[in-house]
Write a protein that holds these residues in place. Structure first.
Motif, mmCIF file in Angstrom:
data_model
loop_
_atom_site.group_PDB
_atom_site.id
_atom_site.type_symbol
_atom_site.label_atom_id
_atom_site.label_comp_id
_atom_site.label_asym_id
_atom_site.label_seq_id
_atom_site.Cartn_x
_atom_site.Cartn_y
_atom_site.Cartn_z
ATOM 1 N N ASP A 1 0.873 -1.711 0.055
ATOM 2 C CA ASP A 1 -0.288 0.075 0.151
ATOM 3 C C ASP A 1 1.018 1.043 -0.087
ATOM 4 N N PHE A 2 1.999 1.356 1.024
ATOM 5 C CA PHE A 2 2.780 2.707 1.351
ATOM 6 C C PHE A 2 3.605 2.745 -0.165
ATOM 7 N N LEU A 3 3.881 1.479 -0.986
ATOM 8 C CA LEU A 3 4.497 1.839 -2.406
ATOM 9 C C LEU A 3 4.014 2.558 -3.325
ATOM 10 N N ILE A 4 3.239 1.810 -3.235
ATOM 11 C CA ILE A 4 2.862 2.187 -4.933
ATOM 12 C C ILE A 4 2.007 3.570 -4.165
ATOM 13 N N GLU A 5 1.733 3.885 -2.739
ATOM 14 C CA GLU A 5 1.030 5.502 -2.712
ATOM 15 C C GLU A 5 3.156 6.227 -2.908
ATOM 16 N N ALA A 6 4.135 5.718 -2.775
ATOM 17 C CA ALA A 6 5.095 6.527 -2.571
ATOM 18 C C ALA A 6 5.411 6.652 -4.099
ATOM 19 N N LEU A 7 4.881 5.413 -5.395
ATOM 20 C CA LEU A 7 5.620 5.769 -6.715
ATOM 21 C C LEU A 7 4.165 6.889 -7.028
ATOM 22 N N ALA B 1 -4.569 -4.762 11.933
ATOM 23 C CA ALA B 1 -4.297 -3.549 11.451
ATOM 24 C C ALA B 1 -3.372 -2.914 12.067
ATOM 25 N N HIS B 2 -2.661 -3.427 12.760
ATOM 26 C CA HIS B 2 -1.079 -2.562 13.264
ATOM 27 C C HIS B 2 -0.162 -3.755 12.249
ATOM 28 N N ASP B 3 -0.158 -4.314 12.074
ATOM 29 C CA ASP B 3 1.020 -4.948 11.231
ATOM 30 C C ASP B 3 0.834 -4.499 9.626
ATOM 31 N N PHE B 4 -0.469 -3.384 9.256
ATOM 32 C CA PHE B 4 -0.498 -3.312 8.218
ATOM 33 C C PHE B 4 -0.018 -1.919 8.353
ATOM 34 N N LEU B 5 -0.414 -0.999 9.502
ATOM 35 C CA LEU B 5 0.610 0.265 9.875
ATOM 36 C C LEU B 5 1.842 0.313 10.191
ATOM 37 N N PHE C 1 -7.133 3.168 -6.080
ATOM 38 C CA PHE C 1 -7.856 3.197 -5.448
ATOM 39 C C PHE C 1 -6.904 4.426 -3.663
ATOM 40 N N ASP C 2 -7.976 3.868 -2.344
ATOM 41 C CA ASP C 2 -6.905 5.168 -1.369
ATOM 42 C C ASP C 2 -6.409 4.225 -0.102
ATOM 43 N N HIS C 3 -5.837 5.162 -0.438
ATOM 44 C CA HIS C 3 -4.285 4.985 1.476
ATOM 45 C C HIS C 3 -4.301 4.319 2.483
ATOM 46 N N ILE C 4 -4.528 4.142 3.463
ATOM 47 C CA ILE C 4 -5.070 3.574 4.061
ATOM 48 C C ILE C 4 -4.072 4.200 5.687
ATOM 49 N N ARG C 5 -4.108 4.902 5.957
ATOM 50 C CA ARG C 5 -3.771 5.952 6.966
ATOM 51 C C ARG C 5 -4.375 5.142 9.060
ATOM 52 N N ASP C 6 -6.026 5.741 8.286
ATOM 53 C CA ASP C 6 -6.859 4.926 9.319
ATOM 54 C C ASP C 6 -7.236 3.601 9.208
ATOM 55 N N THR C 7 -7.093 2.901 10.412
ATOM 56 C CA THR C 7 -7.250 1.867 10.245
ATOM 57 C C THR C 7 -8.406 1.384 10.870
ATOM 58 N N GLY C 8 -9.303 3.270 11.063
ATOM 59 C CA GLY C 8 -10.743 2.264 11.831
ATOM 60 C C GLY C 8 -11.596 2.219 10.485
ATOM 61 N N LEU C 9 -11.251 2.210 9.313
ATOM 62 C CA LEU C 9 -11.931 2.584 8.289
ATOM 63 C C LEU C 9 -12.351 0.955 7.809
ATOM 64 N N THR C 10 -13.748 0.878 7.512
ATOM 65 C CA THR C 10 -14.449 -0.432 5.704
ATOM 66 C C THR C 10 -14.712 0.444 4.818
ATOM 67 N N GLY C 11 -15.120 -0.447 4.038
ATOM 68 C CA GLY C 11 -16.321 -0.309 3.044
ATOM 69 C C GLY C 11 -14.848 0.444 2.351
ATOM 70 N N THR C 12 -13.474 -0.192 1.944
ATOM 71 C CA THR C 12 -12.626 0.879 1.374
ATOM 72 C C THR C 12 -12.479 1.044 -0.069
ATOM 73 N N ASN C 13 -12.162 1.140 -1.338
ATOM 74 C CA ASN C 13 -11.466 0.758 -2.344
ATOM 75 C C ASN C 13 -10.249 -0.018 -2.522
ATOM 76 N N ASN C 14 -9.334 -0.071 -1.182
ATOM 77 C CA ASN C 14 -7.942 -0.531 -1.054
ATOM 78 C C ASN C 14 -8.622 -1.833 -1.096
ATOM 79 N N ARG C 15 -8.332 -2.902 -1.688
ATOM 80 C CA ARG C 15 -8.831 -4.029 -1.960
ATOM 81 C C ARG C 15 -6.988 -5.412 -0.928
ATOM 82 N N PHE C 16 -6.087 -4.233 -1.181
ATOM 83 C CA PHE C 16 -4.763 -5.134 -0.019
ATOM 84 C C PHE C 16 -5.424 -4.266 1.530
ATOM 85 N N TYR C 17 -5.789 -3.457 2.465
ATOM 86 C CA TYR C 17 -6.390 -3.850 3.397
ATOM 87 C C TYR C 17 -7.621 -4.048 3.674
#
Length: 539
Positions: free
Chosen positions: A25-31, A404-408, A75-91
């Motif tokens: 998720d972060f790699l694609i955001e950075a690119l 969620a911890h490990d994702f962040l 797709f959106d990148h995730i910083r808030d792991t309280g989110l649900t129903g996002t378009n981020n398939r990794f998350y």
């Protein structure tokens, strides 16, 4: 302008696939942020990179398969792991959708039907259906038009080979079980991919090899016994070149036909489980693929020197170093049947995760054609960095907060890696071609050589993927999670319920091995004892 070519290799991880998902998720955001900065005309290095290949095994293979789809879309990148129903398939796949409650449902168990796994695998099918269907394509300049994907498999049927090519001279045969599948994305107007790559047409979801990709992703992640094996119908032609060799090796691999009567054009059914059983770190597949891209290195190896490097494999390894030297090891005490059996199982898993000859090359910090991103949390030296690593890495399924911890943490570690390790000298030809003559980009993004490197401090080193925009904002250290007693009580009750449903179906057809597995489970027949056991191991 020449492009620095990148391969991403993803090792097996079970529930710690959440960490790999965060890295991606972060790699694609950075690119994305870097590309946008260049398009705006911001001060930034303007060299080019391309992601050419993904390889993966087990949970890493599932992440690799999702990557092949996700990088083709917005797709959106995730910083808030309280989110649900996002378009981020990794998350969504690794944090929100997978959980122990789904894995412990009993609606897959039916009288008169074989039990295919100790856990309910239907949620794996649902996630594959969700995550591995392409949507509206988004062209990213840093994604190769012929993006290639390798997934490892453990083929339980085995590919038979004769020990002598002359009929009747020897009766002995052997079999090879380490299998794999290769895919390639295809855009409208592109020619078909070279064999044995299976086409993934971005404009045609559900057609060609898309259904096979879904099955292969489920198969590579099918942890033996616990998750259901998957049947894949394979083309016989895929096996004319032996699977222990890369298909595009130099010099070319000679065909070694299997010992069967099947002909090219025919298919055969294979039964497959976790690719990590036999190849948990398919670094060589990505490495060999990069080696064969033009311009091919004259000496037959990817350039390792910092001034010559033009391609590299990045391995995401959630479990590179979980074992420690046991100073108080007592051989006689560990020789008992149960202890030795447990250590044998662990040895098989950890040996599949061993980096082999790559270990020395990565550890030297003097090789710039291979890199590794691994869990790190320097603020907690007293605790494992990953929270999903408990219970044989199944622990992350028990509590969403662990995932969620490990994702962040994956996002944070990826940012640190891009800033401090994935860098080259400004005099590297690819880097130099993207720097402005006035030196503004070098002045803004220049940094010291990688930690542990013997390279001189000058000249400045430049990130291969410079951190711009939101990617430059410091990723905070994620809060650690814990599982409360009421949630653990619920899980214990579900385990007991599923166990009681499994036993009547398993015992009539149990082999001695199956009986032994059941016997070990019976030790936890009391819910209270099971809860104590789990509580002692979960964070």
């Amino acid at each position: 302008m020449a492009s620095f070519k990148i391969g991403i290799n993803m090792a097996g991880a079970v529930s710690a696939g959440a960490y790999t998902a965060g890295v991606l998720d972060f790699l694609i955001e950075a690119l994305d942020q870097w590309e946008e900065a260049k398009q705006r005309g911001d001060v930034a290095p303007r060299h080019a990179v391309t992601i050419e290949v993904f390889s993966g095994a087990s949970a890493g293979g599932m992440c690799a398969a999702i990557s092949a789809v996700q990088v083709q879309q917005d797709f959106d990148h995730i910083r808030d792991t309280g989110l649900t129903g996002t378009n981020n398939r990794f998350y969504e796949s690794w944090v929100n959708r997978i959980n122990i409650q789904e894995l412990l449902r009993t609606d897959d168990l039916q009288a008169g039907q074989p039990v295919t796994s100790l856990l309910n695998s239907r949620i794996i099918f649902d996630i594959a259906q969700y995550a591995l269907v392409p949507g509206a394509p988004k062209v990213r300049s840093y994604i190769s038009p012929s993006l290639t994907l390798f997934l490892t498999l453990t083929n339980l049927r085995g590919v038979p080979y004769a020990l002598d090519s002359q009929p009747g001279s020897l009766e002995e045969t052997t079999a090879y079980y380490a299998d794999r599948l290769r895919f390639q994305t295809v855009r409208p107007g592109d020619p078909p991919p070279p064999a044995p790559a299976k086409p993934l047409p971005l404009e045609s979801p559900g057609e060609f090899a898309w259904p096979l990709l879904q099955l292969a992703a489920m198969a590579t992640g099918a942890f033996p016994v616990f998750l259901a094996p998957r049947t894949l119908t394979r083309e016989v032609a895929d096996y004319q070149l032996p699977k222990w060799e890369a298909a595009d090796s130099t010099p070319p691999v000679q065909p070694v036909p299997p010992a069967w009567t099947l002909k090219d054009g025919e298919t055969w059914d294979t039964l497959n489980v976790d690719g990590g059983v036999l190849d948990n770190d398919p670094f060589d597949l990505a490495h060999q693929y990069l080696l064969n891209l033009d311009p091919k290195p004259a000496d037959g190896r990817n350039p390792r020197e910092p001034l010559k490097a033009d391609r590299a494999v990045i391995t995401v390894a959630p479990f590179p170093a979980q074992n420690r030297y046991e100073a108080d090891f007592k051989a006689e005490a560990e020789a008992g049947v149960m202890n030795a059996a447990g250590r044998l199982f662990s040895a098989l898993i950890w040996q599949s995760r061993f980096f082999g000859e790559s270990l020395a090359l990565i550890a030297t910090r003097e090789v710039f054609s291979r890199y590794m991103i691994a869990p790190s949390d320097t603020a907690r030296p007293d605790a494992p960095a990953l929270q999903c690593g408990t219970l044989g890495a199944f622990g992350g399924f028990f509590e969403r907060g662990y995932r969620a911890h490990d994702f962040l943490l994956g996002r944070r570690n990826c940012q640190q890696f891009l800033r401090k390790q994935f860098i080259l000298p400004r005099d590297n030809p690819i880097i130099a071609a993207g720097l402005d003559p006035g030196g503004k980009a070098a002045g803004k993004f220049g940094t010291a050589p990688p930690t542990g490197s013997a390279e001189p401090r000058d000249p400045a080193w430049i990130p291969l993927i410079p951190l711009c925009g939101t990617a430059a904002e410091k990723a905070p250290r994620p809060p650690r999670a814990s599982m409360n007693d009421s949630d653990l009580d619920e899980v214990v009750n579900l385990i007991v319920k599923r166990f009681k449903a499994l036993v009547p179906l398993l015992l009539p057809t149990a082999t001695s091995v199956a009986v032994q597995v059941l016997a070990s489970l019976v030790a936890f027949h009391e819910a209270g004892e099971l809860k104590k056991f789990l509580r002692s191991r979960l964070p």
